[in-house]
Design a protein around this motif. Structure first.
Motif, PDB file in Angstrom:
ATOM      1  N   PHE A   1       0.858  -1.188   0.000  1.00 33.29           N
ATOM      2  CA  PHE A   1       0.000   0.000   0.000  1.00 33.29           C
ATOM      3  C   PHE A   1       0.893   1.237   0.000  1.00 33.29           C
ATOM      4  N   LEU A   2       0.611   2.160  -0.870  1.00 29.69           N
ATOM      5  CA  LEU A   2       1.418   3.370  -0.987  1.00 29.69           C
ATOM      6  C   LEU A   2       0.888   4.482  -0.100  1.00 29.69           C
ATOM      7  N   LYS A   3       1.799   5.335   0.317  1.00 31.57           N
ATOM      8  CA  LYS A   3       1.426   6.507   1.099  1.00 31.57           C
ATOM      9  C   LYS A   3       0.985   7.627   0.147  1.00 31.57           C
ATOM     10  N   PRO A   4       0.386   8.672   0.655  1.00 29.78           N
ATOM     11  CA  PRO A   4      -0.001   9.791  -0.209  1.00 29.78           C
ATOM     12  C   PRO A   4       1.200  10.356  -0.976  1.00 29.78           C
ATOM     13  N   LYS A   5       1.032  10.557  -2.266  1.00 32.24           N
ATOM     14  CA  LYS A   5       2.047  11.104  -3.170  1.00 32.24           C
ATOM     15  C   LYS A   5       3.252  10.177  -3.357  1.00 32.24           C
ATOM     16  N   GLU A   6       3.143   8.949  -2.892  1.00 36.51           N
ATOM     17  CA  GLU A   6       4.230   7.967  -3.078  1.00 36.51           C
ATOM     18  C   GLU A   6       4.016   7.213  -4.383  1.00 36.51           C
TER      19      GLU A   6
ATOM     20  N   THR B   1      10.175   2.510  -3.893  1.00 38.57           N
ATOM     21  CA  THR B   1       9.267   3.613  -4.202  1.00 38.57           C
ATOM     22  C   THR B   1      10.024   4.935  -4.182  1.00 38.57           C
TER      23      THR B   1
ATOM     24  N   GLN C   1       9.844   6.977  -1.807  1.00 43.10           N
ATOM     25  CA  GLN C   1      10.114   7.355  -0.429  1.00 43.10           C
ATOM     26  C   GLN C   1      10.847   6.296   0.382  1.00 43.10           C
ATOM     27  N   ARG C   2      10.791   5.026  -0.046  1.00 40.44           N
ATOM     28  CA  ARG C   2      11.326   3.964   0.796  1.00 40.44           C
ATOM     29  C   ARG C   2      11.569   2.691  -0.008  1.00 40.44           C
TER      30      ARG C   2
ATOM     31  N   GLU D   1      10.931  -2.279   6.385  1.00 41.13           N
ATOM     32  CA  GLU D   1      10.832  -0.988   5.707  1.00 41.13           C
ATOM     33  C   GLU D   1      12.109  -0.186   5.940  1.00 41.13           C
TER      34      GLU D   1
ATOM     35  N   LEU E   1      13.260   3.590   5.198  1.00 43.60           N
ATOM     36  CA  LEU E   1      12.952   4.929   4.728  1.00 43.60           C
ATOM     37  C   LEU E   1      14.222   5.598   4.213  1.00 43.60           C
TER      38      LEU E   1
END
Length: 287
Positions: free
Chosen positions: A153-158, A221, A223-224, A235, A237
């Protein structure tokens, strides 16, 4: 069996007749020299064809010169296709020699592929020779792909860029106990002794090995870096990433405030490293 030279009519010796020769020594030498010159001319034309074919990426007019060169080289259709494939491989190799592939360079490769009319099967074979070199060169140029349906699942804007199969590795320490028995023995009967003492030993490390702790997918991604396994997930980061060790078949992430580094076995560690570097520094890798 010819008895005289086919050119000058001179009588042939018994040795030339027995070997099936139809020319005298003089004309045989001239014929051999002519054939050698023709072979050298064809070889030179083949080299010229390869050079001109490779230049079609930057010179559209080069294609018009190829038929005449192919005729001088005596190329068959199969040889022409093979030579065009070699030319395409040369164009691709020159484009990614610096491990950096811009959109303009890739457009030139596509022009050469279309202009040379290389069959799809030959194109795939050419690309496979370079392994992940083409994709790594794209990544180094800041050209990150986008995965529409990643495993996490992606984070916002990821944005998910690269996804590869991976194995989470862990180091196992092998130990053995070393020591000995100390004490004394007392005879209590003929042939029978009673031993008094104790065994003293200690556990020592005799080696280590890497074993697979989990299998899953590594998703990179914007971001990470996320490993999603069957039993666990890890994970990393990018802001907390303090170092990366790159191996041909693996990648190791060192994250701040984490005791143990995360070691993953992947098909191509250099591909993963290129993707991470570009995702972390998108402005620095773009020209």
């Amino acid at each position: 069996m010819a008895a005289v030279c086919a050119v000058c009519g001179a009588k042939l010796g018994i040795g030339r007749r027995l070997t099936g020769k139809t020319l005298c020594d003089q004309h045989q030498g001239e014929d051999d020299a002519r054939r050698a010159a023709e072979a050298a001319s064809r070889a030179e034309a083949r080299d010229e064809y390869l050079v001109v074919a490779a230049s079609t990426a930057s010179d559209p007019g080069a294609m018009q010169r190829l038929p005449a060169i192919a005729a001088r080289a005596g190329l068959t259709d199969a040889e022409r296709i093979s030579t065009n494939s070699q030319a395409l491989a040369g164009v691709l190799a020159a484009a990614i020699e610096d491990e950096y592939l811009t959109e303009e360079e890739e457009a030139a490769i596509n022009r050469a592929m279309v202009t040379l009319q290389v069959p799809e099967a030959e194109v795939l074979e050419v690309v496979e020779r370079f392994g992940n070199g083409l994709l790594i060169a794209r990544l180094n140029a800041g050209r990150l792909p986008e995965i529409p349906d990643p495993v996490i699942f992606l984070k916002p804007k990821e944005v998910a860029h690269v996804q590869v199969d991976a194995e989470l590795m862990k180091e196992v320490v092998h130990r053995e106990t070393r020591g000995g028995f100390s004490g004394f023995s007392i005879p209590i009967a003929m042939g029978v002794r009673y031993r008094v003492g104790a065994y003293r030993g200690q556990s020592v490390v005799v080696g280590t090995s890497l074993v697979v702790a989990d299998r899953g997918v590594l998703c990179l991604t914007s971001q990470r870096a996320v490993f999603k396994g069957i039993r666990q997930s890890v994970e990393c980061l990018y802001p907390r990433l303090v170092g990366v060790n790159v191996f041909d078949d693996g990648i190791q992430f060192h994250v701040s405030n984490r005791k143990n580094a995360t070691l993953l076995r992947v098909a191509d560690g250099h591909l993963v490293a290129a993707a991470v570097n570009t995702a972390m520094h998108p402005q620095q890798v773009s020209k």
